[in-house]
Write a protein that holds these residues in place. Structure first.
Motif, PDB file in Angstrom:
ATOM      1  N   ARG A 126      34.598  46.108  43.419  1.00 35.24           N
ATOM      2  CA  ARG A 126      34.538  46.058  41.965  1.00 35.24           C
ATOM      3  C   ARG A 126      35.747  45.296  41.459  1.00 35.24           C
ATOM      4  O   ARG A 126      36.867  45.604  41.823  1.00 35.24           O
TER       5      ARG A 126
ATOM      6  N   TYR B 231      37.629  43.665  37.998  1.00 34.86           N
ATOM      7  CA  TYR B 231      37.704  43.729  36.558  1.00 34.86           C
ATOM      8  C   TYR B 231      38.373  42.465  36.053  1.00 34.86           C
ATOM      9  O   TYR B 231      39.195  41.874  36.743  1.00 34.86           O
TER      10      TYR B 231
ATOM     11  N   ARG C  81      32.088  44.218  33.338  1.00 35.16           N
ATOM     12  CA  ARG C  81      32.390  44.312  34.759  1.00 35.16           C
ATOM     13  C   ARG C  81      31.370  43.509  35.549  1.00 35.16           C
ATOM     14  O   ARG C  81      30.223  43.356  35.133  1.00 35.16           O
TER      15      ARG C  81
END
Length: 61
Positions: A5, A7, A22
């Motif tokens: 992930r 950002y 995101r």
């Protein structure tokens, strides 16, 4: 597995989504775009040892 992930504030230049949302990005893409010069005729990232878990800069082309 194999993705991370990311950002917008942590992404290398040019990778942050313009809408601030995101976005899932594969780890090898982040490493390649952050540390290797762009190659005009390629848009794929290859792992030299064919191990997709090995995202070391020395293993990506």
């Amino acid at each position: 597995m194999g993705s991370t992930r990311c950002y917008p504030s942590r992404l290398p230049g040019g990778m942050a989504p313009t809408d601030g949302q995101r976005k899932r990005v594969k780890a090898h893409r982040v490493v390649t775009q952050g540390f290797l010069p762009p190659v005009a005729d390629r848009d794929e990232v290859d792992h030299l040892d064919q191990n997709v878990q090995n995202n070391a800069i020395e293993n990506l082309v």
